[in-house]
Design a protein around this motif. Structure first.
Motif, PDB file in Angstrom:
ATOM      1  N   TRP B  20      51.941  34.193   1.645  1.00  0.00           N
ATOM      2  CA  TRP B  20      50.613  34.842   2.025  1.00  0.00           C
ATOM      3  C   TRP B  20      50.741  34.776   3.369  1.00  0.00           C
ATOM      4  CZ3 TRP B  20      46.346  33.064   4.376  1.00  0.00           C
ATOM      5  CH2 TRP B  20      45.303  33.958   4.585  1.00  0.00           C
ATOM      6  N   ALA B  22      48.850  36.545   7.320  1.00  0.00           N
ATOM      7  CA  ALA B  22      48.279  37.777   8.192  1.00  0.00           C
ATOM      8  C   ALA B  22      49.283  38.849   8.227  1.00  0.00           C
ATOM      9  CB  ALA B  22      47.518  37.245   9.220  1.00  0.00           C
ATOM     10  N   ASN B  23      48.870  40.253   8.521  1.00  0.00           N
ATOM     11  CA  ASN B  23      49.658  41.075   8.896  1.00  0.00           C
ATOM     12  C   ASN B  23      50.558  40.744  10.114  1.00  0.00           C
ATOM     13  OD1 ASN B  23      48.596  42.954   7.022  1.00  0.00           O
ATOM     14  ND2 ASN B  23      47.415  43.854   8.558  1.00  0.00           N
ATOM     15  N   LYS B  27      55.981  37.825   6.710  1.00  0.00           N
ATOM     16  CA  LYS B  27      56.197  37.586   5.359  1.00  0.00           C
ATOM     17  C   LYS B  27      57.421  38.532   4.898  1.00  0.00           C
ATOM     18  CE  LYS B  27      52.393  39.008   4.179  1.00  0.00           C
ATOM     19  NZ  LYS B  27      51.633  39.513   5.464  1.00  0.00           N
ATOM     20  N   GLU B 125      54.412  43.210  -1.220  1.00  0.00           N
ATOM     21  CA  GLU B 125      53.202  43.666  -1.469  1.00  0.00           C
ATOM     22  C   GLU B 125      53.127  44.949  -2.811  1.00  0.00           C
ATOM     23  OE1 GLU B 125      50.680  43.253   0.134  1.00  0.00           O
ATOM     24  OE2 GLU B 125      51.248  42.489   2.290  1.00  0.00           O
ATOM     25  N   SER B 159      52.106  39.090  -0.473  1.00  0.00           N
ATOM     26  CA  SER B 159      51.086  39.877  -0.656  1.00  0.00           C
ATOM     27  C   SER B 159      49.899  39.513   0.320  1.00  0.00           C
ATOM     28  CB  SER B 159      50.433  39.635  -1.853  1.00  0.00           C
ATOM     29  OG  SER B 159      49.245  40.557  -2.005  1.00  0.00           O
ATOM     30  N   HIS B 160      49.055  40.234   0.950  1.00  0.00           N
ATOM     31  CA  HIS B 160      47.991  39.838   1.807  1.00  0.00           C
ATOM     32  C   HIS B 160      46.728  39.645   0.865  1.00  0.00           C
ATOM     33  CE1 HIS B 160      47.448  44.215   1.456  1.00  0.00           C
ATOM     34  NE2 HIS B 160      46.239  43.918   1.787  1.00  0.00           N
ATOM     35  N   GLU B 161      46.826  39.602  -0.495  1.00  0.00           N
ATOM     36  CA  GLU B 161      45.977  39.483  -1.330  1.00  0.00           C
ATOM     37  C   GLU B 161      45.899  38.312  -1.671  1.00  0.00           C
ATOM     38  OE1 GLU B 161      44.663  42.411  -4.170  1.00  0.00           O
ATOM     39  OE2 GLU B 161      45.607  44.128  -3.124  1.00  0.00           O
ATOM     40  N   ARG B 162      44.882  37.320  -1.264  1.00  0.00           N
ATOM     41  CA  ARG B 162      45.155  35.738  -1.598  1.00  0.00           C
ATOM     42  C   ARG B 162      44.776  35.661  -2.998  1.00  0.00           C
ATOM     43  NH1 ARG B 162      45.728  31.382   1.848  1.00  0.00           N
ATOM     44  NH2 ARG B 162      45.619  29.499   0.431  1.00  0.00           N
ATOM     45  N   GLU B 174      51.798  29.903   2.574  1.00  0.00           N
ATOM     46  CA  GLU B 174      51.300  30.560   3.706  1.00  0.00           C
ATOM     47  C   GLU B 174      52.179  30.546   4.864  1.00  0.00           C
ATOM     48  OE1 GLU B 174      47.356  28.927   4.813  1.00  0.00           O
ATOM     49  OE2 GLU B 174      47.346  30.005   6.254  1.00  0.00           O
TER      50      GLU B 174
END
Lengths: 266, 192
Positions: B20, B22-23, B27, B125, B159-162, B174
């Protein structure tokens, strides 16, 4: 229409050679279209035509010269990683330039250059038939091995690198097979006739086929139907074969693409 | 300046590890490095002998015309024909890929990666384009055993969806970008 001419044994060898090639080229075309490389076929066809003429100038049979020209282009494209319209545009320009210069500067080159451009299938002989038989014999087992790898590389492009697989082998193998097919086609059916058989049946099949197997079958069937129609019409009506082949290809391909739908072919 | 790091992590068979951040935190770069698709300037990645990978990128390859069915796609991904896809996805297997919605195609590609025989599956993603129902299907698929043996494959999932990662992963790492060098930390469990 003079139907007796079809019984002439002189036409049997070119007929069979062209028929085999017309069944194979659309299948290669379907894979080229899936790889977004259909313009490469036109580049390779120009290189093949130039190779044929340059070969004739030094006493090498047209099929061999065409094969060397196209295989050279295919190898450079694959090894150099040249993809995209820019690379194919350069192949077309190089091939066209070499073709016309060779035609202008070799004995009988002008007439032969015109024959390659027009697609005078009736000049095809045993050498072209042998090339067509070798092409067909190579294509069936080669595609059986290459097809799953090429499809996987297309839809899962990271897979080969992630698993440290030698993807260059199958890309090069397909490029060389295509180059040989285009060379045999150019020497037998002419430059633009070959390009038409690679582009149009695959284009039509892509629009209407319900799955991949149908796409390959339909492209091959359209290619054979186009070839048979063009051969009969050109001979019977005394028309140039290449332009007629391209015209029938466009007509039949457009008809199939217009009439079919994925649901209707299931 | 390093794009990502320092990272030290071991992934075991059967684990579903979430990544996980941020943009722009690196990742996807980390996944690419594991998949031999990015240059590593320092450090090393060790693979178990004979390890096989499936890697599903953030955006599946989508061509203007794709005369292949979902079944064709699974075949070329090496998925056994007897494997049944989850939920309503099976209904669409006979349809051409270019007739599927973005979410259906995304889930099909992710499932093709998971249903194969790879030891490690890298997913970048995978929830892109998925509605809540398809996200639930994906979560269920992530916990399925691998196809060819009882042992479960490992999954490394970006993923950015925690919330999705917290629900589906056995561990979440993270990747932070607030430090000049970036760093990776494990909020749920520290990784060695």
């Amino acid at each position: 229409m003079n139907w007796e001419i079809f019984a002439d044994p002189l036409f049997r060898v070119p007929f069979v050679a062209g028929l085999l090639i017309a069944g194979v080229l659309p299948v290669l075309g379907a894979l080229l279209m899936l790889r977004d490389e259909w313009l490469a076929a036109l580049g390779l066809a120009h290189l093949a035509a130039a190779g044929a003429l340059l070969g004739l100038a030094v006493g090498v049979p047209a099929v061999l010269g065409a094969s060397l020209g196209a295989l050279g282009g295919g190898a450079v494209k694959s090894i150099g990683g040249a993809r995209g319209n820019t690379a194919y545009g350069f192949m077309i320009l190089i091939g066209w330039s070499a073709l016309l210069l060779a035609a202008a500067n070799t004995s009988a080159g002008d007439a032969l250059g015109q024959a390659v451009m027009d697609g005078q299938i009736y000049f095809a002989g045993w050498t072209e038939l042998a090339a067509a038989v070798v092409l067909t014999g190579l294509t069936v087992p080669a595609l059986h091995w290459l097809m799953p790898r090429l499809l996987r590389a297309r839809f899962f492009p990271r897979h080969a690198a992630a698993n440290r697989l030698p993807a260059w082998r199958w890309h090069l193998g397909f490029d060389l097979l295509t180059a040989f097919g285009v060379a045999a086609g150019t020497a037998t059916l002419g430059l633009l006739g070959t390009f038409a058989l690679i582009l149009v049946p695959a284009w039509a099949a892509f629009r209407v086929a319900s799955d991949w197997a149908w796409t390959l079958r339909l492209a091959g069937l359209i290619g054979v139907a186009v070839y048979l129609s063009a051969f009969l019409l050109a001979l019977g009506l005394d028309q140039p074969f290449g332009p007629l082949l391209a015209a029938v290809c466009l007509g039949l391909g457009g008809l199939v693409a217009g009439l079919g739908s994925p649901r209707s072919l299931r | 300046m390093p794009v990502v790091g320092p990272v030290s992590c071991r992934i075991q068979a059967g684990e579903v590890v979430g990544l996980w951040g941020a943009n722009g935190s690196g990742k996807s770069t980390l996944l690419n490095a594991i998949a031999d698709a990015a240059r590593i300037f320092s450090g090393r990645i060790e693979r178990a002998p004979g390890l096989t990978l499936n890697y599903q990128e953030q955006r599946p390859v989508r061509l203007p015309a794709m005369p292949l069915t979902g079944r064709d796609l699974l075949r070329c991904a090496g998925v056994a024909t007897e494997r049944r896809p989850p939920g309503s996805l099976g209904v669409h297997l006979g349809r051409r890929l270019d007739r599927l919605s973005g979410g259906q195609y995304q889930l099909l590609c992710v499932w093709a990666a998971l249903a194969g025989t790879a030891d490690l599956v890298l997913l970048d993603e995978p929830t892109n384009n998925l509605d809540p129902e398809h996200e639930r299907l994906l979560a269920a698929v992530l916990s399925e055993p691998r196809a060819d043996r009882d042992e479960r494959r490992a999954v490394l999932l970006v993923s950015h969806e925690r919330a999705f990662l917290e629900d589906t992963c056995t561990r979440v790492l993270e990747v932070a970008s607030d430090h000049p060098a970036g760093r990776a930390r494990s909020p749920r469990r520290r990784c060695a």
